[in-house]
Structures are given as structure tokens and as C-alpha cells.
Design a protein around this motif. Structure first.
Motif, PDB file in Angstrom:
ATOM      1  N   LYS A   1      26.889  12.727  81.111  1.00  0.00           N
ATOM      2  CA  LYS A   1      25.628  11.913  81.821  1.00  0.00           C
ATOM      3  C   LYS A   1      25.376  10.614  81.097  1.00  0.00           C
ATOM      4  O   LYS A   1      25.126   9.668  81.600  1.00  0.00           O
ATOM      5  N   ARG A   2      25.363  10.840  79.759  1.00  0.00           N
ATOM      6  CA  ARG A   2      25.233   9.866  78.891  1.00  0.00           C
ATOM      7  C   ARG A   2      26.271   8.750  79.017  1.00  0.00           C
ATOM      8  O   ARG A   2      26.125   7.526  78.922  1.00  0.00           O
ATOM      9  N   ALA A   3      27.661   9.276  79.087  1.00  0.00           N
ATOM     10  CA  ALA A   3      28.761   8.260  79.233  1.00  0.00           C
ATOM     11  C   ALA A   3      28.633   7.498  80.450  1.00  0.00           C
ATOM     12  O   ALA A   3      29.032   6.334  80.406  1.00  0.00           O
ATOM     13  N   PHE A   4      28.301   8.255  81.554  1.00  0.00           N
ATOM     14  CA  PHE A   4      28.129   7.478  82.870  1.00  0.00           C
ATOM     15  C   PHE A   4      27.081   6.218  82.684  1.00  0.00           C
ATOM     16  O   PHE A   4      27.257   5.339  83.162  1.00  0.00           O
ATOM     17  N   LYS A   5      25.971   6.739  82.067  1.00  0.00           N
ATOM     18  CA  LYS A   5      24.573   5.916  81.967  1.00  0.00           C
ATOM     19  C   LYS A   5      24.964   4.787  81.130  1.00  0.00           C
ATOM     20  O   LYS A   5      24.768   3.467  81.376  1.00  0.00           O
ATOM     21  N   GLU A   6      25.839   4.910  80.201  1.00  0.00           N
ATOM     22  CA  GLU A   6      26.468   3.882  79.178  1.00  0.00           C
ATOM     23  C   GLU A   6      27.511   2.986  79.805  1.00  0.00           C
ATOM     24  O   GLU A   6      28.242   2.262  78.902  1.00  0.00           O
ATOM     25  N   ARG A   7      28.050   3.507  80.746  1.00  0.00           N
ATOM     26  CA  ARG A   7      29.281   2.878  81.400  1.00  0.00           C
ATOM     27  C   ARG A   7      30.587   3.133  80.743  1.00  0.00           C
ATOM     28  O   ARG A   7      31.195   2.175  80.577  1.00  0.00           O
TER      29      ARG A   7
END
Length: 314
Positions: A165-171
Motif C-alpha cells: 500500500k505504501r509502495a503504490f502510494k509513493e509511486r
């Protein structure tokens, strides 16, 4: 009396409703309030002859009506295991499972959707999914449209869910798609930077809207045909319907995407019943090992067939 099972209903428009507004016809047929019927139509849950229509459109006797009725108040979304034909596991370990999603499958259950889901299919395969997230979306860290095929990653451990979730949010996740769009893009390679939000007049659609969420799509033309172009698409952001909306805004909608203005004649000649859009590559840092992993998916048969027809001169 309206049904309360949340199922789809199919029927011809009765003679007595000829010329009536769509929302009024739905209200009469299913015993819904006018407000509830209008909301159902605006959500895209009332289809006339295979296409969503505005609530003010007049219906004609004999037209084919498909309506997805809402579930009863407080009804739980079903999470039962549900085998899904064509759902293929590309990679699987203790933390993540990467699947190749077929057409006609939703990422997760939702009110009004009675078709197959990735989550139900994985449960039927005996996969254990992370419990993080809303009940109907446990383990889901990103989604694909029902009509879009290709790669999805689902979290199996709570650590993986948080990290992805963090990786997707941080692109930090690289998502590459292949799309066939109508006509020829000018320039052949470029970036579409245009905000996206709900369509102001059609709740089931999205649009480029001033003040919408920042949305960035990079594209590169791979091959040009007489009537269309195969493009490689790299998403910098991940808005709902982003690729479909951005190319439609350029007046080059994805071939077969009738919701966003594609030519139905071309779609028919290519035997396409959905948008030509495929999530081809997915790359990210593995949530526990830290290793960069990359996955690829081949075009499904309907998209390959359409490409072959285009290559023959369409």
C-alpha cells in the motif's frame, strides 16, 4: 415489489413504458423510489441495449433492459470462495500472490456486482489472503477494471499489505499497460498530465475535470495501423479508469471502449466486446526480501485476434 437479492435482472421494456424516462421506467418496474431509481441509473446499474444511458433518456418498447438491483440495507458483501475460469497464478509465496486476471472479473466483491472476483477465485484455490483492509477488499492493494485484463498483486501477509500500500502510494510500483487506441497520436510519444474526477453528469464514468486528482500517463506508440495505434503506457498515478479517460480526452479512446466514445463499428469488426487494454508488466520491491521483482503477461486471445485483424489492414 422490488427484489432485495442484489441480482441482475434482464427483460424487454414493456409496451406500457414506451417513451418513459429511464429512471421512471426503472422505478415503475421494480417498485423503487424515483430517487433510488435515479441513483441506480447514474451509477451505471441500468443498461439499455448493452449501454449505460442518462436517467433522462426515453426508453423504447422492446429495448433490452439490464438492471442490477441494490442489496438489502445492511446486507453483507459475499466473500465465499468462487472458482474463476481463466484466473491464473503467476507467482505465489508466503507474502504475495500475483495473478493474471481474465476479462469479466472484478478485483473484489462490491454491492451490485454478482460476477466473479479475484478474491473469490483465490479463496477457491485455497489461498490465504491478508485480513488488512475493508472486509470486501482484504489483501487488495490495487485494482483493474472488470473489462481490463492482466496482472494484479494481492497481499497474503499483513506486512506485505502495509508495504505494498505504501509502495503504490509513493509511486514505487511500475505498472505498464498495452493499449490500442483509435487513430494516430500526435506526438507519437508523450505525457498526458490532466486531473481526473467523477464525470459531472455521469456517475458511472470519470473525466478530465478542473480541480480533479492529479493524474499522469506516459505513452509511446509501438505500432500504427490504418485506423488505430498500439501504445505502451506507463502510469505514474493510478486513478480509476485513468488510461481510458486520458486517451478519450485526446479523442483517441481505447478501441472497443464504448463507454468512453469508441467507434462501435470498429469494435464490431475486431470482435471486441470490451476495451483493448491489458496490464502487461508489474514491477515492485518484494515487501519482505527487498528484491526487485518483475512479472509479464501475454495478450489474451480476444486482444490478439483484434491486433491480427488490424494488421491485415484495418
Amino acid at each position: 415489489m422490488a427484489s432485495t437479492d442484489g441480482e441482475r435482472r434482464f427483460m424487454p421494456v414493456p409496451d406500457g413504458l414506451d417513451g418513459m424516462r429511464l429512471d421512471q421506467a426503472v422505478s415503475r418496474l421494480f417498485g423503487l423510489s424515483r430517487t433510488a431509481a435515479a441513483a441506480l441509473v447514474e451509477a451505471g446499474d441500468a443498461i439499455v441495449d448493452g449501454q449505460p444511458r442518462p436517467k433522462s433518456d426515453k426508453v423504447s418498447a422492446g429495448s433490452w433492459l439490464e438492471v442490477t438491483l441494490p442489496p438489502p440495507p445492511g446486507a453483507a458483501v459475499a466473500l465465499a470462495p468462487e472458482p474463476v475460469d481463466g484466473l491464473r497464478i503467476v507467482y505465489d509465496d508466503d507474502d504475495i500472490v500475483v495473478v493474471d486476471k481474465p476479462v469479466g472479473v472484478a478485483a473484489h466483491p462490491s454491492p451490485g456486482w454478482t460476477g466473479p472476483t479475484v478474491i473469490g477465485g483465490l479463496a477457491a484455490m485455497g489461498e490465504r489472503i491478508a485480513t488488512s483492509g475493508a472486509a470486501e477488499r482484504q489483501g487488495v492493494v490495487h485494482r483493474l477494471d472488470v473489462g481490463t485484463t492482466g496482472l494484479m498483486v494481492v497481499a497474503k501477509s499483513e506486512v506485505a499489505y502495509s508495504a505494498l500500500k505504501r509502495a503504490f502510494k509513493e509511486r514505487e510500483v511500475e505498472k505498464r499497460y498495452s493499449a490500442v487506441v483509435q487513430g494516430h497520436l500526435d506526438p507519437l510519444r508523450g505525457t498526458i498530465d490532466a486531473p481526473i474526477d467523477r464525470h459531472p453528469g455521469r456517475d458511472y464514468k470519470f473525466a478530465v475535470v478542473s480541480g480533479g486528482k492529479p493524474s499522469i500517463t506516459h505513452y509511446d506508440t509501438i505500432e500504427a495501423f490504418p485506423s488505430a495505434s498500439l501504445v505502451d503506457v506507463h502510469l505514474e498515478t493510478g486513478r480509476t479508469h485513468q488510461i481510458r479517460v486520458h486517451f478519450a480526452a485526446l479523442r483517441h479512446p481505447c478501441v472497443g471502449d464504448l463507454t468512453y466514445g469508441a467507434d462501435p463499428t470498429l469494435a464490431a469488426r475486431l470482435d471486441l466486446t470490451r476495451q483493448w487494454l491489458h496490464a502487461r508488466e508489474l514491477s515492485f520491491e518484494h515487501p519482505t526480501s527487498g528484491e526487485r521483482v518483475r512479472f509479464e503477461s501475454e495478450y489474451p486471445s480476444d486482444l490478439s485476434h483484434a491486433l491480427a485483424v488490424l494488421g491485415d489492414g484495418w
